[in-house]
Write an enzyme that holds these catalytic residues in place. Sequence first.
Site, PDB file in Angstrom:
ATOM      1  N   GLU A  41     -19.602  15.672  15.205  1.00 47.58           N
ATOM      2  CA  GLU A  41     -20.384  14.579  15.801  1.00 47.58           C
ATOM      3  C   GLU A  41     -21.837  14.616  15.327  1.00 47.58           C
ATOM      4  O   GLU A  41     -22.436  13.575  15.089  1.00 47.58           O
ATOM      5  CB  GLU A  41     -20.313  14.629  17.331  1.00 47.58           C
ATOM      6  CG  GLU A  41     -18.973  14.206  17.896  1.00 47.58           C
ATOM      7  CD  GLU A  41     -18.595  12.768  17.521  1.00 47.58           C
ATOM      8  OE1 GLU A  41     -19.491  11.928  17.334  1.00 47.58           O
ATOM      9  OE2 GLU A  41     -17.382  12.501  17.391  1.00 47.58           O
ATOM     10  N   TYR A 124     -25.195  10.038  23.650  1.00 52.03           N
ATOM     11  CA  TYR A 124     -23.972   9.662  22.930  1.00 52.03           C
ATOM     12  C   TYR A 124     -23.158  10.908  22.547  1.00 52.03           C
ATOM     13  O   TYR A 124     -21.952  10.997  22.815  1.00 52.03           O
ATOM     14  CB  TYR A 124     -24.304   8.862  21.651  1.00 52.03           C
ATOM     15  CG  TYR A 124     -23.140   8.889  20.699  1.00 52.03           C
ATOM     16  CD1 TYR A 124     -22.035   8.076  20.918  1.00 52.03           C
ATOM     17  CD2 TYR A 124     -23.102   9.792  19.632  1.00 52.03           C
ATOM     18  CE1 TYR A 124     -20.930   8.143  20.097  1.00 52.03           C
ATOM     19  CE2 TYR A 124     -22.005   9.866  18.804  1.00 52.03           C
ATOM     20  CZ  TYR A 124     -20.919   9.038  19.031  1.00 52.03           C
ATOM     21  OH  TYR A 124     -19.824   9.133  18.232  1.00 52.03           O
ATOM     22  N   ASP A 142     -22.495   4.057  20.586  1.00 51.93           N
ATOM     23  CA  ASP A 142     -23.164   4.135  19.287  1.00 51.93           C
ATOM     24  C   ASP A 142     -23.188   2.714  18.710  1.00 51.93           C
ATOM     25  O   ASP A 142     -22.881   1.752  19.433  1.00 51.93           O
ATOM     26  CB  ASP A 142     -22.453   5.134  18.356  1.00 51.93           C
ATOM     27  CG  ASP A 142     -21.059   4.673  17.965  1.00 51.93           C
ATOM     28  OD1 ASP A 142     -20.574   3.651  18.521  1.00 51.93           O
ATOM     29  OD2 ASP A 142     -20.440   5.295  17.095  1.00 51.93           O
TER      30      ASP A 142
END
Length: 350
Positions: A41, A124, A142
Amino acid sequence: MTDARLVRALCAWFARHARDLPWRTPGEHTRRDPYQTLVSEIMLQQTQVARVSEKFGAFMDRFPTPGALASASEDDVLAMWSGLGYYRRARSLRAAAKQVSDEHAGVVPSDVAALIELKGVGRYTAGAIASIAYDMPAPIVDGNVTRVVLRLEGRDLASDDREAQELAWRRSDELVATANRSRASVVSPGTFNEALMELGATVCTPANPRCPVCPIMPHCQAVAEGTADSIPKPKARAKRKPLYCASAVCAQDDRLLVRRRPDSGLWAGLYEAPTIEQGDSAPSEREITEALHVRIGALIGEFDFATTHRDVRFRVFAGESASAEGDWRTREEISRLALSSPQRRILLGP
Ligand code: SF4
């Protein structure tokens, strides 16, 4: 159609159409390894999936656990990050691995509040790790999610508009809570979040969304109103600034001269051929010589490079240096250093 039907349709589509990516376990779309999810991520924050796919495996082989990453040198981590850009993320990831090792017994935490305390982890990324690795009903927003939500709701806003962001977080929260209540073989919070991002990346794309094959088309207000192509509204763009760089490639036998950039600013802490940069105009030969303590020879290359905010013009000269400032390294050694893309091209060729 209700949110529950939307969630089921999207998760069922994802079970059939999820891309095979190195950080996904084939045939299993949720409950990924939490450390692997943290690394992927952070890498994906500002870098294309294809580029992350090339780099992810080698990075995990070199730093297979939070402890391995925490105890590695910064230079080693930056070198393995080479090619992914935005090197501040690599430093933050190493710092986050130290926090995981020191404060969480080597296990990436599962709740959003603890995740957000990790360096480089925002709302996020915390939601992505909590949902994808631990299947918690945590929302994520996002660019992909914002675009899908704005189109679903038929709202003609720019994606960085405050109202757009509030709407995206609210709908993401409602939908992932619905996924949590509707758990079934292919439905779960983690699967739903991944499916939503996947839809934005592969079907509900910025240009030419593929509405006829979209699993949630019956829910989509933009399609009903024929506005999918014009949502979201374009962002107001900040004016890009020019930057003029001149680099000197100094060779001695089979070695080239490299220097390390300062620890802050553009390409912080990365290695480069001696380089001068100016914002207003291309540096003159005299300015290059004085700044770099290098005698300048022939111009051997010129190219343009775009960063997020700058249009950079590079001129590359053959150079000769008598100064001891910097390190003489072979090309093989240089290939293992942390280099920006333009410096990789200057020192090692396109
Ligand atoms: Fe996006 Fe089209 Fe699907 Fe609506 S129907 S969510 S615009 S791809």
